[in-house]
Design an enzyme around this catalytic site. Structure first.
Site, short mmCIF file in Angstrom:
data_model
loop_
_atom_site.label_atom_id
_atom_site.label_comp_id
_atom_site.label_asym_id
_atom_site.label_seq_id
_atom_site.Cartn_x
_atom_site.Cartn_y
_atom_site.Cartn_z
N MET A 57 0.84 -1.20 0.00
CA MET A 57 0.00 0.00 0.00
C MET A 57 0.87 1.25 0.00
O MET A 57 1.87 1.31 0.71
CB MET A 57 -0.88 0.00 1.26
CG MET A 57 -1.57 1.32 1.53
SD MET A 57 -2.37 1.32 3.14
CE MET A 57 -3.79 0.32 2.79
N CYS A 58 0.47 2.25 -0.80
CA CYS A 58 1.12 3.56 -0.76
C CYS A 58 0.01 4.60 -0.55
O CYS A 58 -0.98 4.32 0.11
CB CYS A 58 1.93 3.80 -2.03
SG CYS A 58 0.93 3.84 -3.53
N TYR A 59 0.17 5.78 -1.10
CA TYR A 59 -0.83 6.83 -0.95
C TYR A 59 -2.06 6.60 -1.83
O TYR A 59 -3.18 6.62 -1.38
CB TYR A 59 -0.24 8.20 -1.29
CG TYR A 59 0.91 8.59 -0.41
CD1 TYR A 59 0.69 9.22 0.81
CD2 TYR A 59 2.22 8.32 -0.79
CE1 TYR A 59 1.75 9.56 1.63
CE2 TYR A 59 3.28 8.67 0.02
CZ TYR A 59 3.05 9.29 1.22
OH TYR A 59 4.09 9.62 2.03
N GLY A 93 -1.88 4.22 -4.82
CA GLY A 93 -1.79 3.01 -5.63
C GLY A 93 -0.80 3.10 -6.78
O GLY A 93 -0.79 2.22 -7.65
N PHE A 146 -3.81 4.04 0.37
CA PHE A 146 -4.38 4.36 1.68
C PHE A 146 -5.65 5.19 1.55
O PHE A 146 -6.58 5.04 2.34
CB PHE A 146 -3.35 5.08 2.55
CG PHE A 146 -3.87 5.41 3.92
CD1 PHE A 146 -4.01 4.42 4.87
CD2 PHE A 146 -4.23 6.71 4.26
CE1 PHE A 146 -4.52 4.71 6.14
CE2 PHE A 146 -4.72 7.01 5.52
CZ PHE A 146 -4.86 6.01 6.46
#
Length: 110
Positions: free
Chosen positions: A66-68, A70, A95
């Site tokens: 997971m990042c900010y 995708g 996220f």
């Protein structure tokens, strides 16, 4: 799996909630963002914690990155595949999508 796969927030949460699930959710956002809020039971993956992850997680266990939003998670997911992890997923929407679905998060109070 020679390349990572995409996974939706709902699919990821479902995979993580399965009774016998060994899936691991890793959050690659910066330390400040992770500290302010992150998914429940997420592992904060940084350059400094990569070796620790590789020692704690079996290469056969599913890993959801997971990042900010995708985007960055795709590169990190491919990196994990290249390191030998066999089932790696990039979380579509990151996220922000997790938060929009009102899934469990740990939030700093203050």
């Amino acid at each position: 799996m020679e390349q990572f796969e995409h996974i939706s927030v709902d699919q990821a949460y479902s995979l993580l909630q399965q009774e016998d699930s060994l899936a691991v959710l890793v959050d690659i956002r910066d330390p400040q963002s992770f500290g302010l809020a992150h998914p429940e039971n997420a592992y904060h993956l940084t350059n400094d914690t990569m070796v620790e992850l590789m020692n704690q997680v079996d290469f056969e266990q599913p890993v959801i990155v997971m990042c900010y939003h995708g985007i960055s998670s795709q590169g990190a997911a491919q990196y994990l595949i290249n390191q030998g992890f066999e089932a790696v997923y990039s979380l579509d929407g990151g996220f922000e999508a997790w938060r929009r679905q009102a899934l469990p998060i740990i939030q700093q109070i203050g």
